[in-house]
Design a protein around this motif. Structure first.
Motif, PDB file in Angstrom:
ATOM      1  N   THR A  37       0.827  -1.207   0.000  1.00 40.29           N
ATOM      2  CA  THR A  37       0.000   0.000   0.000  1.00 40.29           C
ATOM      3  C   THR A  37       0.860   1.256   0.000  1.00 40.29           C
ATOM      4  N   LEU A  38       1.864   1.287   0.867  1.00 42.24           N
ATOM      5  CA  LEU A  38       2.731   2.458   0.961  1.00 42.24           C
ATOM      6  C   LEU A  38       3.504   2.684  -0.342  1.00 42.24           C
ATOM      7  N   ALA A  39       3.937   1.593  -0.984  1.00 44.76           N
ATOM      8  CA  ALA A  39       4.658   1.729  -2.255  1.00 44.76           C
ATOM      9  C   ALA A  39       3.762   2.356  -3.318  1.00 44.76           C
ATOM     10  N   CYS A  40       2.487   1.955  -3.357  1.00 44.60           N
ATOM     11  CA  CYS A  40       1.558   2.522  -4.338  1.00 44.60           C
ATOM     12  C   CYS A  40       1.244   3.990  -4.038  1.00 44.60           C
ATOM     13  N   PHE A  76       2.271  -5.338  -7.413  1.00 40.77           N
ATOM     14  CA  PHE A  76       2.697  -6.743  -7.375  1.00 40.77           C
ATOM     15  C   PHE A  76       2.785  -7.241  -5.935  1.00 40.77           C
ATOM     16  N   LEU A  77       3.340  -6.414  -5.024  1.00 37.32           N
ATOM     17  CA  LEU A  77       3.418  -6.794  -3.610  1.00 37.32           C
ATOM     18  C   LEU A  77       2.017  -6.986  -3.021  1.00 37.32           C
ATOM     19  N   LEU A  78       1.106  -6.078  -3.368  1.00 38.30           N
ATOM     20  CA  LEU A  78      -0.269  -6.242  -2.919  1.00 38.30           C
ATOM     21  C   LEU A  78      -0.861  -7.532  -3.474  1.00 38.30           C
ATOM     22  N   LEU A 110      -6.152   4.665  -2.317  1.00 37.90           N
ATOM     23  CA  LEU A 110      -5.310   3.499  -2.033  1.00 37.90           C
ATOM     24  C   LEU A 110      -4.824   3.476  -0.593  1.00 37.90           C
ATOM     25  N   ALA A 111      -4.585   4.659  -0.013  1.00 42.15           N
ATOM     26  CA  ALA A 111      -4.003   4.743   1.334  1.00 42.15           C
ATOM     27  C   ALA A 111      -4.922   4.179   2.410  1.00 42.15           C
ATOM     28  N   VAL A 112      -6.230   4.202   2.174  1.00 44.45           N
ATOM     29  CA  VAL A 112      -7.184   3.712   3.181  1.00 44.45           C
ATOM     30  C   VAL A 112      -6.894   2.266   3.557  1.00 44.45           C
TER      31      VAL A 112
END
Length: 485
Positions: free
Chosen positions: A111-114, A128-130, A194-196
């Motif tokens: 999430t943080l990466a996005c 991809f991590l998500l 996305l941050a939510v």
């Protein structure tokens, strides 16, 4: 399947000598453990649903074309395919609880990466991590719930994860609609959407610190005292001891008769067959097109005739009916056979696909009724899917495989599910642009008519059986020769 006489219910359940379930602190504890674990499903739903409203502002800011939009959407799904296999297998050796803790960390990091991605490359890494986390959750959480649940309520308890998935998707649609209509003029509104997801990821991690390990996994590792201790926290003492004896007996038998891993599956024709059934369940679920609606609902509704902001709001309707259908499905799990539920679901989905295609064909663009007719039919399709197919599919995947191949069976099936999801999601924007709503949904209708026939021919019945009874019948092939009515 043949019409051989069905075995008695007690014999089929494998639980003739088990004391009945009772209510008390242990049943409340079981409910709380299930609630915490299904936060993984909530994250699964939010992360797959949020792209529905985030994609358009993301595309405008980053300059994405149709192929790039498909790539952003499908990257998560490709990650999910790998996560289903690798993390599902990891849970066999590492444990279900520790693996779900790892998933919570992956959800947060992804999430943080996005959210802070400066461009497309970092965004794709985060997606991809998500995806790894979503794929792992889709494999491990249902197995964890099935292994923890008493057979009498296994369907409804395991099905809570699918309910949380659609609640997560509905939450994403509502957040998208609120933020899109109030902050849509700001650059980076998609980052807030996305941050939510970071909030439930933290709750999942903290909650799983207090959740016990799967007793069946502990037994498979020979940790019998720990397993009994866990069972006594979620069962009455008498029931825990009786269930422990049965699970321990089957586990020891499995340890002497079966190796673990894919090699053991490929040497037994009945295990190969149940694996193919699992793959069919997983892939056909995606070929209903449900996730095309969940990911690209705003695009579909705009093509139907809604404005951009109105499409965001209208998109909440399928999310609401998905949750309603999920509650009905949980109620049905212990009352209607799995086969009946699944075959009915594919039949209804086929009908509504045909109706959506016809409505797009006979209500021309510009017709004031067109967007509302298509919306109503999409809501009916989503309602049928969630009521009859989604919960049933995940419950069946969690219970049809023997213990020694459960992680492998679920992992391979869900890998195929996510691969089909990724391919369809990557192609769908171009599909809509090329053949329109009517051509797309007529294609879905043809595939789902085939799915109904395949399920009628090959899907076994598992309702009312303990996991140990299902395991015995799958390994010997008996589950395929008895038509359980």
């Amino acid at each position: 399947m043949s019409n051989a006489p069905a075995t008695p219910a007690a014999e089929r359940s494998g639980a003739a000598e088990l004391p009945p379930l009772t209510s008390g602190p242990h049943s409340r504890r079981l409910g709380m453990v299930a609630l915490v674990a299904t936060f993984g499903g909530l994250l699964f739903g939010y992360d797959t649903g949020v792209i529905n409203g985030a994609l358009l502002p993301m595309s405008e800011e980053l300059g994405l074309d149709e192929k790039s939009e498909g790539t952003v959407t499908s990257t998560l799904l490709i990650g999910a395919a790998f996560g289903a296999v690798s993390i599902g297998r990891l849970s066999d050796g590492w444990g279900r609880r520790k693996t779900i803790l790892l998933l919570a960390v992956l959800f947060l990091v992804g999430t943080l990466a996005c959210v802070f991605a400066p461009g497309l490359a970092v965004l794709l890494v985060g997606r991809f991590l998500l995806g790894l986390a979503v794929g792992g959750a889709s494999t491990v959480v249902p197995v964890f719930l099935a292994e923890l649940a008493p057979y009498e309520i296994r369907g409804s308890l395991s099905g809570r994860n699918e309910l949380m998935i659609v609640i997560g998707q509905l939450a994403a649609f509502i957040v998208n609609a609120i933020l899109g209509n109030t902050l849509g003029h700001l650059d980076g509104v998609w980052r807030i959407m996305l941050a939510v997801c970071a909030v439930p990821a933290v709750f999942l991690f903290l909650g799983m610190l207090r959740v016990p390990e799967s007793p069946r996994w502990l037994i498979s590792k020979g940790r019998y005292d720990e397993a009994l201790k866990v069972l006594k926290t979620v069962r009455s003492e008498e029931r825990a001891e009786a269930e422990m004896d049965e699970v321990e007996r089957v586990s020891r038998l499995e340890a002497t008769e079966h190796k673990t891993g894919i090699s053991s599956v490929l040497t037994n024709k009945w295990l190969v067959r149940i694996l193919l059934v699992g793959i069919a369940l997983a892939v056909f679920q995606q070929l209903t097109g449900i996730n095309s609606v969940m990911y690209y609902g705003q695009i579909i509704l705009r093509d139907a005739g809604f404005g951009a902001d109105a499409a965001l709001i209208a998109n909440i309707a399928p999310g609401v009916i998905a949750v309603v259908g999920g509650f009905i499905a949980l109620w049905m799990m212990e009352k209607i056979n799995r086969r009946t539920t699944v075959i009915t679901g594919y039949s209804l989905v086929t009908i509504f696909h045909v109706l959506i295609g016809l409505s797009a064909m006979y209500f021309p663009e510009g017709n004031s009724a067109r967007p509302f007719v298509i919306l109503v039919l999409i809501v009916c399709f989503v309602g049928s899917m969630q009521t009859f197919l989604n919960v049933a599919t995940w419950v069946l995947l969690s219970e049809i495989f023997p213990l020694h191949m459960r992680a492998v069976g679920v992992g391979v099936s869900v890998f195929c599910m996510w691969t089909a999801n990724a391919l369809l999601s990557w192609a769908f924007p171009s599909l809509i642009a090329g053949i329109g709503i009517n051509g797309s949904f007529f294609s879905f209708a043809a595939v789902n008519a085939v799915a109904a026939l395949v399920m009628w021919k090959f899907l076994p019945e598992t309702r009312g059986r303990s996991l140990e009874a299902v395991e015995k019948d799958v390994t010997t092939g008996a589950i395929f020769t008895v038509n359980n009515k």
